[in-house]
Scaffold this motif. Structure first.
Motif, mmCIF file in Angstrom:
data_model
loop_
_atom_site.group_PDB
_atom_site.id
_atom_site.type_symbol
_atom_site.label_atom_id
_atom_site.label_comp_id
_atom_site.label_asym_id
_atom_site.label_seq_id
_atom_site.Cartn_x
_atom_site.Cartn_y
_atom_site.Cartn_z
ATOM 1 N N ARG A 290 -8.727 12.017 15.240
ATOM 2 C CA ARG A 290 -7.935 12.943 15.854
ATOM 3 C C ARG A 290 -6.655 12.351 16.420
ATOM 4 O O ARG A 290 -5.786 13.038 16.502
ATOM 5 C CB ARG A 290 -8.876 13.481 17.200
ATOM 6 C CG ARG A 290 -10.153 14.503 16.612
ATOM 7 C CD ARG A 290 -10.465 15.394 17.846
ATOM 8 N NE ARG A 290 -11.279 14.460 18.814
ATOM 9 C CZ ARG A 290 -12.539 14.390 18.899
ATOM 10 N NH1 ARG A 290 -13.072 14.970 17.777
ATOM 11 N NH2 ARG A 290 -13.080 13.693 19.690
ATOM 12 N N ASN A 291 -6.678 11.043 16.781
ATOM 13 C CA ASN A 291 -5.454 10.655 17.471
ATOM 14 C C ASN A 291 -4.322 10.156 16.273
ATOM 15 O O ASN A 291 -3.246 10.505 16.508
ATOM 16 C CB ASN A 291 -5.809 9.170 17.991
ATOM 17 C CG ASN A 291 -6.541 9.361 19.149
ATOM 18 O OD1 ASN A 291 -6.229 10.221 20.052
ATOM 19 N ND2 ASN A 291 -7.464 8.323 19.701
ATOM 20 N N ARG A 292 -4.840 9.978 14.945
ATOM 21 C CA ARG A 292 -3.946 9.573 13.732
ATOM 22 C C ARG A 292 -3.338 10.905 13.390
ATOM 23 O O ARG A 292 -1.981 10.980 13.354
ATOM 24 C CB ARG A 292 -4.757 8.985 12.624
ATOM 25 C CG ARG A 292 -5.637 9.889 12.029
ATOM 26 C CD ARG A 292 -6.184 9.336 10.688
ATOM 27 N NE ARG A 292 -6.995 10.401 10.068
ATOM 28 C CZ ARG A 292 -7.727 9.944 9.174
ATOM 29 N NH1 ARG A 292 -8.011 8.720 8.580
ATOM 30 N NH2 ARG A 292 -8.486 10.812 8.577
ATOM 31 N N ASP A 293 -4.036 12.055 13.508
ATOM 32 C CA ASP A 293 -3.346 13.494 13.161
ATOM 33 C C ASP A 293 -2.442 13.758 14.369
ATOM 34 O O ASP A 293 -0.992 14.315 14.169
ATOM 35 C CB ASP A 293 -4.121 14.367 12.630
ATOM 36 C CG ASP A 293 -4.993 14.244 11.444
ATOM 37 O OD1 ASP A 293 -4.407 13.429 10.767
ATOM 38 O OD2 ASP A 293 -6.123 14.873 11.357
ATOM 39 N N ALA A 294 -2.697 13.661 15.590
ATOM 40 C CA ALA A 294 -1.969 14.076 16.771
ATOM 41 C C ALA A 294 -0.732 13.267 16.821
ATOM 42 O O ALA A 294 0.283 13.811 17.261
ATOM 43 C CB ALA A 294 -2.831 14.315 18.095
ATOM 44 N N LEU A 295 -0.764 12.050 16.365
ATOM 45 C CA LEU A 295 0.239 11.276 16.524
ATOM 46 C C LEU A 295 1.078 10.775 15.107
ATOM 47 O O LEU A 295 2.064 9.984 15.156
ATOM 48 C CB LEU A 295 0.030 9.989 17.085
ATOM 49 C CG LEU A 295 -0.436 10.130 18.612
ATOM 50 C CD1 LEU A 295 -1.037 8.843 19.232
ATOM 51 C CD2 LEU A 295 0.709 10.426 19.437
ATOM 52 N N ALA A 296 0.928 11.793 14.125
ATOM 53 C CA ALA A 296 1.522 12.008 12.981
ATOM 54 C C ALA A 296 1.449 10.566 12.031
ATOM 55 O O ALA A 296 2.549 10.311 11.394
ATOM 56 C CB ALA A 296 3.082 12.268 13.354
ATOM 57 N N VAL A 297 0.395 10.046 11.967
ATOM 58 C CA VAL A 297 0.324 8.939 10.946
ATOM 59 C C VAL A 297 -1.115 9.248 10.340
ATOM 60 O O VAL A 297 -2.230 8.394 10.199
ATOM 61 C CB VAL A 297 0.045 7.695 11.730
ATOM 62 C CG1 VAL A 297 1.514 7.019 12.177
ATOM 63 C CG2 VAL A 297 -0.967 7.559 12.855
ATOM 64 N N PRO A 298 -1.266 10.347 9.446
ATOM 65 C CA PRO A 298 -2.607 10.776 8.823
ATOM 66 C C PRO A 298 -2.854 9.788 7.764
ATOM 67 O O PRO A 298 -3.963 9.611 7.228
ATOM 68 C CB PRO A 298 -2.043 12.106 8.002
ATOM 69 C CG PRO A 298 -0.774 12.159 7.842
ATOM 70 C CD PRO A 298 -0.320 11.317 9.327
#
Length: 401
Positions: A290-298
């Motif tokens: 969830r954090n990687r997607d929310a902070l734009a590093v998928p």
């Protein structure tokens, strides 16, 4: 060997938009390869083999005709998010020539009156839409090459969920051909579930009134991450990343990743930085995702498991952070063995026992020990006092070349 492979960029106007050299390359080719849409733009030639790209896509299929006159048809500029760049990794430059047409980005910029040098050129073809968010900020202009007709709606949804619902969107369809069309709207108000399959999305980024943006520098506020308490806190995180010293293209192993904050901020430092988060706890793996997607590093890769066993088979890292698992037998030694020469290793300790381990590692492998203590002012009755967090001992070491 002379050039046997010619890659021709072709637009929606077909042969009419091509120069003499491109037309001749198509006419002289024994084998013509391209997407079905591209092949339909070119009249059949007697005795010429025509092959649509195989599914699944495999650019290497052209090597079967090596030495014969082969022409590959591609959209616009083949070297800009195109098959030409893929072929260039398989065929020596001396054996290939590229005849580009105006790219979709160039056509879109011409229609919008945008300067390409001031615009982020992106693609979601074979890439997650969330990766575009890394380039979103107030006033930014983006041109995004869509994967298909659903990409504009997915991009609008991502922008709105990221706090940029006020962004203006223009979808330019079939540019340069008789079906050229344009759709306009805002990210929050986008109501077109599917556009034409061939499209480019132009975005003028505008933040919502209540949007709080995050800096690109290391040390995001703790509230930027969802976590269960396993989080390297902001001040320590900033110092840790400074010692890890990310450089473009480098790979980090984040061992015992917790909420993924170190790996995420490593990747946010530059679009080319890569990271692998190793975490055994399933709930924390979900938090990292969830954090990687929310902070734009998928692109952050999550590996389920415990070090050292979970490290087997992973790509050689340029830097390693041991945030958890330091006391597991073999973890520091396995990390040191895996680290490339010249790479950096950083480990943090809070307990007396783990601090003693760091002292022993320093005695054996070198490096520096740094003791950090952070205090925050908090109310005490009518006054304020300092509340000191647990001190952290940081070991940093660079592997000799």
């Amino acid at each position: 060997m002379t050039a046997w492979l010619t890659v021709v960029g072709i637009g929606e106007d077909g042969l009419d938009g091509l120069g003499a050299a491109a037309r001749q390359a198509i006419a002289d080719a024994c084998v013509l390869v391209g997407g079905e849409r591209h092949l339909a733009l070119v009249p059949a030639v007697v005795s010429q083999q025509r092959h649509p790209w195989p599914r699944p896509f495999d650019a290497g299929c052209v090597l079967a005709w090596r030495g014969m006159p082969v022409c590959v048809l591609a959209s616009g500029d083949p070297m800009l998010f195109g098959v030409g760049a893929t072929l260039a990794r398989l065929v020596p430059a001396a054996e290939m020539r590229v005849l580009p047409a105006p790219s979709a980005f160039a056509l879109a910029a011409a229609r919008l009156g945008w300067a390409l040098q001031d615009t982020a050129l992106l693609s979601v073809t074979g890439r997650p839409v969330a990766a575009v968010l890394r380039h979103v900020h107030e006033g930014a202009r983006l041109l995004v090459l869509s994967a298909d007709g659903s990409s504009p709606a997915a991009l609008a949804q991502a922008l709105a969920g990221h706090g940029f619902g006020a962004s203006r969107i223009e979808v330019l369809e079939h540019m340069g051909g008789p079906q050229e069309a344009r759709r306009s709207g805002t990210a929050a108000g986008w109501d077109v579930p599917r556009c034409a399959e061939l499209n480019v999305v132009a975005v003028e980024c505008a933040a919502d009134a209540d949007h709080r943006g995050w800096s690109g520098l290391a040390g995001l506020p703790d509230e930027a991450f969802q976590h269960d308490g396993q989080l390297t806190k902001r001040d320590m995180r900033a110092v840790t990343l400074a010692h890890l010293a990310p450089l473009p293209g480098e790979l980090l192993w984040d061992i015992g990743a917790g909420s993924g904050s170190i790996g995420i901020e490593w990747m946010r430092s530059h679009p080319a930085c890569r990271a692998i988060a190793i975490e055994a706890h399933e709930g924390r793996q979900a938090l990292i995702a969830r954090n990687r997607d929310a902070l734009a590093v998928p692109g952050l890769r999550i590996v389920s498991g415990r070090a050292p066993a979970a490290l087997d088979g992973l790509e050689t890292p340029d830097a390693i952070f041991i945030g958890g698992g330091l006391t597991v037998p073999g973890v520091p030694e396995r990390c040191w063995e895996a680290l490339r020469p010249g790479g950096r290793l950083v480990a943090n300790a809070v307990t007396v026992q783990t601090e003693a381990m760091l002292a022993d590692l320093r005695a054996r492998l070198g490096g520096d020990l740094v003791r950090l203590s952070v205090a925050h002012a908090e109310p005490l009755g009518r006054f304020d006092t300092w509340r000191t967090a647990l001190p952290v001992t940081l070991w940093r070491v660079r592997k000799p070349l």
